[in-house]
Design a protein around this motif. Structure first.
Motif, PDB file in Angstrom:
ATOM      1  N   LEU A 124      35.766 -18.503 -30.161  1.00 40.29           N
ATOM      2  CA  LEU A 124      34.339 -18.591 -29.859  1.00 40.29           C
ATOM      3  C   LEU A 124      33.810 -20.009 -30.070  1.00 40.29           C
ATOM      4  O   LEU A 124      33.005 -20.499 -29.284  1.00 40.29           O
ATOM      5  CB  LEU A 124      33.556 -17.593 -30.703  1.00 40.29           C
ATOM      6  N   GLU A 125      34.251 -20.651 -31.145  1.00 38.32           N
ATOM      7  CA  GLU A 125      33.792 -22.013 -31.416  1.00 38.32           C
ATOM      8  C   GLU A 125      34.248 -22.973 -30.321  1.00 38.32           C
ATOM      9  O   GLU A 125      33.494 -23.849 -29.904  1.00 38.32           O
ATOM     10  CB  GLU A 125      34.321 -22.491 -32.764  1.00 38.32           C
ATOM     11  N   LEU A 126      35.473 -22.794 -29.846  1.00 41.95           N
ATOM     12  CA  LEU A 126      35.985 -23.649 -28.771  1.00 41.95           C
ATOM     13  C   LEU A 126      35.445 -23.240 -27.400  1.00 41.95           C
ATOM     14  O   LEU A 126      35.622 -23.971 -26.430  1.00 41.95           O
ATOM     15  CB  LEU A 126      37.514 -23.605 -28.754  1.00 41.95           C
ATOM     16  N   ASN A 127      34.819 -22.060 -27.329  1.00 42.55           N
ATOM     17  CA  ASN A 127      34.294 -21.524 -26.082  1.00 42.55           C
ATOM     18  C   ASN A 127      35.378 -21.522 -24.999  1.00 42.55           C
ATOM     19  O   ASN A 127      35.170 -21.966 -23.878  1.00 42.55           O
ATOM     20  CB  ASN A 127      33.064 -22.318 -25.624  1.00 42.55           C
ATOM     21  N   ASP A 128      36.550 -21.012 -25.378  1.00 43.28           N
ATOM     22  CA  ASP A 128      37.712 -21.022 -24.494  1.00 43.28           C
ATOM     23  C   ASP A 128      37.989 -19.601 -24.002  1.00 43.28           C
ATOM     24  O   ASP A 128      38.407 -18.735 -24.768  1.00 43.28           O
ATOM     25  CB  ASP A 128      38.926 -21.578 -25.258  1.00 43.28           C
ATOM     26  N   SER A 129      37.744 -19.376 -22.728  1.00 44.81           N
ATOM     27  CA  SER A 129      37.933 -18.051 -22.137  1.00 44.81           C
ATOM     28  C   SER A 129      39.379 -17.589 -22.226  1.00 44.81           C
ATOM     29  O   SER A 129      39.645 -16.403 -22.437  1.00 44.81           O
ATOM     30  CB  SER A 129      37.505 -18.069 -20.672  1.00 44.81           C
ATOM     31  N   GLU A 130      40.299 -18.511 -22.049  1.00 41.47           N
ATOM     32  CA  GLU A 130      41.706 -18.128 -22.104  1.00 41.47           C
ATOM     33  C   GLU A 130      42.087 -17.612 -23.487  1.00 41.47           C
ATOM     34  O   GLU A 130      42.794 -16.615 -23.618  1.00 41.47           O
ATOM     35  CB  GLU A 130      42.599 -19.300 -21.724  1.00 41.47           C
ATOM     36  N   LEU A 131      41.617 -18.279 -24.537  1.00 39.55           N
ATOM     37  CA  LEU A 131      41.919 -17.819 -25.889  1.00 39.55           C
ATOM     38  C   LEU A 131      41.294 -16.451 -26.151  1.00 39.55           C
ATOM     39  O   LEU A 131      41.903 -15.591 -26.793  1.00 39.55           O
ATOM     40  CB  LEU A 131      41.434 -18.832 -26.928  1.00 39.55           C
TER      41      LEU A 131
END
Length: 187
Positions: A124-131
């Motif tokens: 969530l902090e990285l705002n990474d959809s893949e993660l």
């Protein structure tokens, strides 16, 4: 819209773009002066052409070495950024493996939920959809049930990131399926 391909694309920082632009701008005047000097004289003497060549060679060498330095710095910066992204994903996948092992041993266990909460916070902090979509692979039925129980119960202060990630994953999957339907209609 965020796509998987955009996760792997590299973007140069503005400082690096500005440095390259500055080197290009500084190399244009010597190049223009050389062109003007070369084509403004009809034949010129050997000494005039030699002076012109020395002028051009001296300036071009300085500009070329500066440009080479910029390329080396940019390459090392890009390599560092790619390596950092790779290591983060490697760490993330190892964490998902541990979550899966805890959940296999004891379905919906506290250890699995704690780790899921930690890695959810990271995604969530990285705002990474893949993660986030990778997190979806370890959210088993029992884990989802536990998170839904927590959402409906009075213990709203625990596993906040895991519950938020679960909601965000549902939004991503809905968006993905809506896009796929849209692509099929257009095709």
């Amino acid at each position: 819209m965020h796509t998987f391909a955009s996760s792997y694309k590299y973007r140069w920082p503005w400082q690096l773009k500005a440095t390259v632009a500055l080197v290009v701008v500084l190399s244009l005047p010597p190049l223009l002066l050389y062109g003007i000097g070369l084509f403004s004289k009809s034949a010129g003497t050997l000494g005039d052409l030699g002076t012109q060549g020395d002028f051009f060679g001296g300036h071009v060498a300085a500009v070329t070495s500066s440009l080479t330095l910029v390329i080396v710095i940019a390459s090392s910066y890009m390599q560092h950024a790619f390596d950092r992204t790779f290591r983060l994903r490697e760490h993330f996948l190892a964490g998902l493996n541990v979550i899966g092992q805890y959940d296999i041993a004891h379905s919906g266990s506290e250890q699995a939920l704690r780790l899921l909460d930690h890695y959810s916070a990271l995604a969530l902090e990285l705002n990474d959809s893949e993660l986030l979509l990778l997190l979806n692979t370890v959210m088993t039925k029992d884990i989802r049930i536990r998170l839904e129980e927590l959402d409906s119960g009075k213990k709203n202060e625990i596993y906040i990131y895991a519950r938020t990630a679960k909601k965000r994953i549902a939004e991503l999957l809905k968006e993905h399926h809506m896009n796929r339907k849209g692509l099929r209609i257009d095709a």
